[in-house]
Every structure is written in C-alpha cells, then in structure tokens.
Design an enzyme around this catalytic site. Structure first.
Site, mmCIF file in Angstrom:
data_model
loop_
_atom_site.group_PDB
_atom_site.id
_atom_site.type_symbol
_atom_site.label_atom_id
_atom_site.label_comp_id
_atom_site.label_asym_id
_atom_site.label_seq_id
_atom_site.Cartn_x
_atom_site.Cartn_y
_atom_site.Cartn_z
ATOM 1 N N CYS A 1 0.793 -1.073 0.638
ATOM 2 C CA CYS A 1 -0.081 -0.142 0.066
ATOM 3 C C CYS A 1 1.055 1.220 -0.172
ATOM 4 O O CYS A 1 1.815 1.143 0.649
ATOM 5 C CB CYS A 1 -0.664 -0.327 0.883
ATOM 6 S SG CYS A 1 -1.694 -1.700 1.427
ATOM 7 N N CYS B 1 1.923 3.698 2.527
ATOM 8 C CA CYS B 1 1.980 3.087 4.593
ATOM 9 C C CYS B 1 2.896 2.993 4.790
ATOM 10 O O CYS B 1 3.941 1.956 4.016
ATOM 11 C CB CYS B 1 0.554 2.040 4.325
ATOM 12 S SG CYS B 1 0.655 1.750 6.037
ATOM 13 N N CYS C 1 -9.913 0.530 18.969
ATOM 14 C CA CYS C 1 -10.463 0.014 17.532
ATOM 15 C C CYS C 1 -8.340 -0.278 17.443
ATOM 16 O O CYS C 1 -7.279 0.410 17.432
ATOM 17 C CB CYS C 1 -10.547 0.933 16.668
ATOM 18 S SG CYS C 1 -10.074 -0.059 14.738
ATOM 19 N N ARG D 1 -16.758 9.433 9.697
ATOM 20 C CA ARG D 1 -15.370 10.048 10.972
ATOM 21 C C ARG D 1 -14.670 10.604 10.104
ATOM 22 O O ARG D 1 -13.995 9.985 9.332
ATOM 23 C CB ARG D 1 -14.710 8.692 11.400
ATOM 24 C CG ARG D 1 -13.709 8.897 11.918
ATOM 25 C CD ARG D 1 -13.883 7.475 13.007
ATOM 26 N NE ARG D 1 -14.230 6.718 13.518
ATOM 27 C CZ ARG D 1 -15.368 5.612 13.150
ATOM 28 N NH1 ARG D 1 -14.609 5.100 12.340
ATOM 29 N NH2 ARG D 1 -15.876 4.936 13.646
#
Ligand code: SAM
Ligand code: DTB
Ligand code: SF4
Length: 327
Positions: free
Chosen positions: A59, A62, A99, A263
C-alpha cells in the site's frame, strides 16, 4: 425526505452533489445531518496498533509496509493485558469505541488470532464498543470475532476500483469487497471509507462514494482520511490535502448516507480547530482521539477536550443504537 435511505444513487447524481457550490453543499449536508442525527454529538474512538510494521503488502501510503524505509518501530503482537490497560486509559479519557489495528495482510488461524479474540472479549467486557482492523477475513474468522463480542470491523476501500491498482498491487479491490461481505454476514457493524490525497481525481472520489453508498446496506461508519504523507513511502511528496477537499467528501458522504457515522479520521493533527469545525458542520460526527493514530501523530485528549468545550460538542454514548432500541 426523512427516513428514506437510498442505495440506488447514480454516478451522475453523486457528481452533481459533489460539485454543488461549497457553501450550498455544506448547508444541504448540515440540513440532512440535523434531520437524521443529533448534531451536538460526536463519537470518540481510540486506535491502538497492536501489531506494528513489517507488513508484506505494498500500500503506497502506508508507513507499516515492510518494503518502505519509514523508520517505524516494528513490534510483534502485543500482550492482552497491555492492550486492556490502553483501553482502560482511553475509556477514562471519554472514548467509547476502541479499535485495534494490526499490520497484517490477512488474519491466519493461529495463536496470534486466538490472542486477538481474547483482547476482543476483554475490551467488550469493559463496556466499550470494540473494533478491529486486521486485513482480510474469511467468513469463519468474522464469525469467530463476532462470537467474541466484536462490534465493528474496519476495512477501507481507500479509493476507486480503477485507481486502486495504482496504489496497491498485492491484493485486489474484489478482495476488499469479499472481506466486507464476510463481515456483514457475521452481523458485525461495517466501518469502511477511504483516503483523500493519494493523487486520485475527483472522478475517483465520486466512484468510491458511489461504491459505498450503493452497497445493499450502507456502512455504519465511513472514515474519511486525509493522507498522512510519511517519508520513505512512495507518496511521501504528495501535496497536503486541502481542507475544502475534506469538507466536500464529508458533505457528500453525509448526503448519500444520512445515518452513517462519518469519521474525520487521519489528518487532524495538521488541521486547525476552525477547519475541523467546518468538517463537523458538513456532517462529520466521529473522530479518533489519543496522541497517536496507528503510527502517526494525532491531537492529544486534552486538545480535543478543549475543542469539544469550545464547539459545544458532547461525546456520543457507547451502544447508543442498541440503547434506543431497548428504549
Ligand atoms: N492492515 C490492515 C488493512 O490494511 O486493512 C489494517 C490496518 S491499515 C493501516 C487501516 C487503514 O489505515 C488503511 O486501509 C488506510 O485507509 C489507513 N491508512 C494507512 N496509512 C495511512 C496514511 N498514511 N494516511 C491516511 N490513512 C492511512
Ligand atoms: C481508518 O480509516 N483510519 C485509521 C483506522 N481506520 C485504522 C488509520 C489511520 C492510519 C494513519 C496512519 C498511521 O497512523 O499509521
Ligand atoms: Fe499492511 Fe494495512 Fe499498511 Fe497495507 S495498509 S501495508 S495491509 S498495514
């Protein structure tokens, strides 16, 4: 009209909403937000990276992908007790959703997964909504998480199907959609959104919003992240995301998915309080709190408390929907 949730939006309709003059767009989104939600309320979630770095995926955004030199501190899966200590701290600071994120491509049926299952049970017993983001999941794994008390699962589409290939080559968009199906089938609340600032076009953003808003059921949460450009990743030199781009995405998401928790996710640490207020005005009603997101900085609990006080925002209580159903 109230209580008409649509899953049949067309690209043209979304394009029209997205391209509405900004002040009018904000007004429309704010109006819908008032019809469907308690606008004085923002959900407060806290993230913890329970397994950091060394990820086999590529990714491009990332910092945790093993192939980029980002200086992230690689850490094996944390112990359950340590995780529960963090969760307790987050709860004490007013957070209602916890989370746990792991830099995994996918979940494997091994002792690490058993440990995550124990963490889920522990956080659930503390009375917080527990969420995980662990990469791809099979239907059986999703069911196991649900049985342990998992409330929500985060798995982002990140961008449009067309642009996805430019950002990630080690898995496909369909892999993402399959995991989301497995999460849904297990009765877990779906948290799915994307990132702005990857180099995508407006058309890509519109297509991503189309995919999200035409799912048979809208995701219950839609995180909109601004790219945090991290040195060492291929996107390190990308331009900082303009706040108006965030506002446009949030407002469009709010109009398309009136009841979802939208969010305002990564990127808040470089946004002013007025920038964030605009995002709340445009329909954002959830944030991540705590000094770190997974590996990058985020405003402190104290800064966010001051912002809530200033704007007159109160944190949403945990399990609100369930409580309202019971009455
Ligand atoms: N490995 C799992 C996965 O990819 O699904 C879970 C963790 S991953 C870090 C969760 C999400 O964080 C990604 O899908 C992406 O949307 C977001 N993210 C990661 N790095 C980011 C960055 N630099 N800026 C903004 N969002 C980012
Ligand atoms: C989401 O949409 N954003 C969060 C959460 N879901 C997992 C992650 C943001 C990560 C930002 C980069 C980092 O801190 O490593
Ligand atoms: Fe790995 Fe998730 Fe980062 Fe991709 S986003 S490199 S899968 S941790």
């Amino acid at each position: 009209m109230k209580d008409i949730i649509r899953n049949d939006w067309t690209i043209e309709e979304i394009q029209e909403i997205y391209n509405t003059p900004l002040l009018e767009l904000i007004y429309r989104a704010a109006t819908i937000h008032r019809q469907y939600n308690d606008t004085g309320e923002v959900q407060v979630c806290t993230l913890l990276s329970i397994k950091t770095g060394g990820c086999p995926e590529d990714c491009a955004y990332c910092p945790q992908a093993a192939r980029y030199n980002t200086g992230v501190n690689v850490h094996a899966l944390m112990q359950k007790d340590e995780v529960l200590e963090y969760a307790a701290k987050a709860k004490a600071a007013g957070s209602t959703r916890f989370c746990m994120g792991a830099a995994w491509r996918e979940v494997r049926d091994n002792r690490d997964f058993d440990r995550v299952i124990d963490m889920v049970k522990g956080v659930n017993e503390m009375g917080m909504e527990v969420c995980c983001t662990l990469g791809m999941l099979t239907e059986a794994q999703a069911q196991k998480l649900a049985d342990a008390g998992l409330y929500a699962y985060n798995h982002n589409l990140d961008t449009s199907k067309e642009y996805y290939k430019e950002i990630i080559s080690t898995r496909t968009y369909n892999d993402r959609l399959d995991t989301l199906d497995n999460v849904r089938k297990a009765g877990i609340s779906v948290c799915c959104g994307g990132i702005v600032g990857l180099g995508e076009t407006h058309a890509d953003r519109i297509k991503m919003l189309h995919t999200l808003s035409t799912m048979p059921e809208h995701p219950e949460s839609v995180p909109i992240n601004a790219l945090v450009a991290v040195a060492g990743t291929p996107l390190a030199e990308n331009q900082k995301v303009d706040v108006w781009d965030m506002v446009k995405m949030i407002a469009t998401a709010r109009i398309l998915m009136p009841k979802a928790m939208v969010r305002l996710s990564a990127g808040r640490s470089t946004m002013s309080v007025s920038d964030q207020a605009l995002c709340f005005m445009a329909g954002a009603n959830s944030i991540f709190t705590g000094e770190k997101l997974l590996t990058t900085p985020n405003p402190s609990f104290d800064e966010d408390k001051a912002m809530f006080d200033l704007l007159g925002i109160t944190p949403r209580v945990a399990f609100k929907e369930e409580k309202e159903l019971i009455g």
